[in-house]
Structure formats: C-alpha cells, structure tokens
Write an enzyme that holds these catalytic residues in place. Structure first.
Site: not given
Ligand code: ZN
Length: 130
Positions: A42, A44, A52, A54, A89, A92
């Site tokens: 990830n 940010e 993310c 993924e 999430c 994703c």
């Molecule tokens: Zn995600």
C-alpha cells in the site's frame, strides 16, 4: 510455487509499505498463470489518492502485459510480526473482478500463519459490469 512461498513474497512487499497516516501495512503477491509473481504494497498519500497493495500488484502485472492470473496472497497489519487477516477493500474487490474469473482465489494470512481461502465471487457477488 505454493502459497507459503507467496506469503514470503507478500511479507517482503509489506516491508515496503508507505503508510505514514494509517500505519497499517499491506503486502501482496500475485501469481500469474505463467508463474510470474508481482508484488505490491500500500502507498498512502495526502487526501484520497492512496493505492492499495492489491491494485499495485495488479497494475504492475497488467502494465507488463500479463492477462491471466492464478491467485493473490495478502498480508496486512500494523506490525509485520503480528499479521491480521486482511481482506481487499471494496475498491480492490471491484478492480480485481475486472481481470479475473469468478473463481479467482484470494488468500489471507493471520498472525499464526493460518491461511484462509476466499473466492472473488464470494467477496463481491454482484460486481459492476458494463
Ligand atoms: Zn483496496
């Protein structure tokens, strides 16, 4: 390559996480049908521009021309030595569903190295499709 090998890759990727805001680190290892592995962490950012782990792994693979994916392993937590089960999430789940069959497998790992298996169709049964 088996899932435990992929867990190792995902943990290595987790160490590259840039997560100064949430402090929550995620690492992924995506294996393609041809055996190549793409990792992600990830990343940010201020505001809403975070990405993310993924989606990092998938975009790395897709940008290298990959089209067929076998499965993905996800490791996450505040501490690499104390993993929490980390599921994708909503963004994703939708993103992944664009590139895989409904039986695509997602593996998570917890702090006792227990591995759980999910299918994208169970995590997102009614994905958006045009
Ligand atoms: Zn995600």
């Amino acid at each position: 390559m088996d899932i435990k090998d992929l867990v190792k890759y995902a943990k290595e990727a987790m160490q590259n996480s840039y997560s100064p805001y949430s402090k929550y680190k995620v690492g992924t290892a995506l294996i393609c049908k041809n055996g190549k592995v793409y990792t992600g962490c990830n990343v940010e950012n201020h505001g809403i521009m975070s990405i993310c782990a993924e989606r990092v792994a998938f975009t790395k693979a897709i940008s290298e021309g990959e089209k067929e994916f076998d499965f993905i392993v996800i490791c996450g937590g505040y501490d690499i030595n104390n993993l929490e089960e980390c599921l994708p999430c909503g963004y994703c789940r939708q993103f992944i569903s664009e590139f895989v069959s409904s039986d695509f497998k997602i593996y998570t790992v917890d702090n006792k190295e227990n591995i759980k298996e999910y299918k994208i169709k169970d995590l997102l049964p009614y994905s958006f499709k045009i």
